[in-house]
Design an enzyme around this catalytic site. Structure first.
Site, PDB file in Angstrom:
ATOM      1  N   HIS A 109       0.734 -22.904  29.918  1.00  0.00           N
ATOM      2  CA  HIS A 109       1.652 -23.755  29.178  1.00  0.00           C
ATOM      3  C   HIS A 109       2.767 -22.923  28.552  1.00  0.00           C
ATOM      4  O   HIS A 109       3.909 -22.986  29.000  1.00  0.00           O
ATOM      5  CB  HIS A 109       0.901 -24.557  28.100  1.00  0.00           C
ATOM      6  CG  HIS A 109       1.773 -25.435  27.286  1.00  0.00           C
ATOM      7  ND1 HIS A 109       1.733 -25.431  25.913  1.00  0.00           N
ATOM      8  CD2 HIS A 109       2.712 -26.342  27.634  1.00  0.00           C
ATOM      9  CE1 HIS A 109       2.626 -26.310  25.453  1.00  0.00           C
ATOM     10  NE2 HIS A 109       3.221 -26.874  26.479  1.00  0.00           N
TER      11      HIS A 109
ATOM     12  N   CYS B 198      -3.431 -22.619  20.938  1.00  0.00           N
ATOM     13  CA  CYS B 198      -2.035 -22.898  20.585  1.00  0.00           C
ATOM     14  C   CYS B 198      -1.700 -24.385  20.701  1.00  0.00           C
ATOM     15  O   CYS B 198      -1.125 -24.972  19.801  1.00  0.00           O
ATOM     16  CB  CYS B 198      -1.086 -22.085  21.448  1.00  0.00           C
ATOM     17  SG  CYS B 198      -1.233 -20.313  21.187  1.00  0.00           S
ATOM     18  N   HIS B 199      -2.042 -25.003  21.830  1.00  0.00           N
ATOM     19  CA  HIS B 199      -1.678 -26.401  22.049  1.00  0.00           C
ATOM     20  C   HIS B 199      -2.825 -27.236  22.610  1.00  0.00           C
ATOM     21  O   HIS B 199      -2.611 -28.355  23.058  1.00  0.00           O
ATOM     22  CB  HIS B 199      -0.447 -26.486  22.966  1.00  0.00           C
ATOM     23  CG  HIS B 199       0.738 -25.801  22.382  1.00  0.00           C
ATOM     24  ND1 HIS B 199       1.123 -24.545  22.783  1.00  0.00           N
ATOM     25  CD2 HIS B 199       1.594 -26.169  21.395  1.00  0.00           C
ATOM     26  CE1 HIS B 199       2.183 -24.179  22.073  1.00  0.00           C
ATOM     27  NE2 HIS B 199       2.480 -25.137  21.228  1.00  0.00           N
ATOM     28  N   GLY B 200      -4.046 -26.689  22.639  1.00  0.00           N
ATOM     29  CA  GLY B 200      -5.225 -27.474  22.984  1.00  0.00           C
ATOM     30  C   GLY B 200      -5.540 -27.648  24.450  1.00  0.00           C
ATOM     31  O   GLY B 200      -6.276 -28.559  24.812  1.00  0.00           O
TER      32      GLY B 200
END
Length: 190
Positions: free
Chosen positions: A130, A154-156
Site C-alpha cells: 500500500h 499503518c492502514h490495516g
C-alpha cells in the site's frame, strides 16, 4: 610513334586516380581516428554508471534456514529492505490451499509463491504494497492479523499465511523476490 594526345591518356589522369585514392585513404583514416577517440572519451562516462562495489555486494543475500522452526519467521534485509523468511506449518499450508485464488484481489496460489518441493518455505519482501510500511507478523508475539499471516499497522492491511492480501487498502500481495535454494538449509536471494 603515337603521342600522348593521340592515345588519350596522360600522366595527369593516372596521378589523378592515385590522388583520389590517397585522399580517400586519408579521409577514412581521419574518420576512424575520430571514431576511436570518441569511443575512448565516452567509455569512462558509460562506465561510471555501473553500480559500485558496495551496491553489488548487496545484490544478493544468503539466508541460513537451519534455525527456523515450523511456524516461525525471521526478518533480515535484502537490498536495504526487510525480508521475511517463514517456515509454514502443515496447518498454515492447508489454510492457504483451501482459499480459491480466483476470489483474491491479487490471485496467486501458494504453489506460485514458493519453490517446487519446498512449499513450507515462504520468502517475501517485508514491505506493504500500500504505502511501504513494514507489516507485523514475522517477529515472536507480533499481531498476524485475522488471516494469520501479516498485519500492516499503518492502514490495516491483512495478509494470509501465504502473504496474500485479504483485507485492507494494499493492492497486491507481499512481493516474492527471486531466490533459489543452495542447500536444504540455505537460500540465496537475488
Amino acid at each position: 610513334m603515337a603521342t600522348l594526345e593521340e592515345t588519350g591518356t596522360s600522366d595527369a589522369g593516372a596521378s589523378g586516380e592515385e590522388g583520389v585514392r590517397r585522399r580517400d585513404f586519408i579521409n577514412i583514416a581521419a574518420v576512424s581516428f575520430a571514431g576511436v577517440g570518441g569511443v575512448v572519451a565516452v567509455l569512462p562516462l558509460i562506465n561510471q554508471m555501473n553500480p559500485s562495489a558496495d551496491v553489488l555486494a548487496m545484490a544478493t543475500t544468503e539466508v541460513d534456514l537451519s534455525g527456523i522452526q515450523p511456524g516461525q519467521a525471521i526478518k533480515t534485509t535484502f537490498r536495504s529492505q526487510p525480508l521475511f523468511v517463514r517456515q509454514l506449518t502443515p496447518k498454515e499450508i492447508a489454510e492457504a490451499d483451501k482459499v480459491d485464488p480466483s476470489t483474491l484481489r491479487d490471485p496467486q496460489s501458494l504453489e506460485e509463491r514458493t519453490v517446487d518441493g519446498k512449499k513450507q518455505w515462504l520468502i517475501t519482501m517485508g514491505v506493504c504494497t500500500h504505502l511501504g510500511c513494514v507489516p507485523l507478523g514475522a517477529g515472536e508475539g507480533e499481531n498476524r492479523g485475522e488471516f494469520g499471516g501479516y498485519f500492516c499497522p499503518c492502514h490495516g492491511s491483512s495478509y494470509d499465511t501465504a502473504a496474500r492480501i485479504r483485507k485492507g487498502p494494499a493492492p497486491k500481495n507481499l512481493e516474492v523476490p527471486a531466490y533459489k535454494f543452495t542447500s536444504d538449509t540455505a537460500i540465496l536471494v537475488g
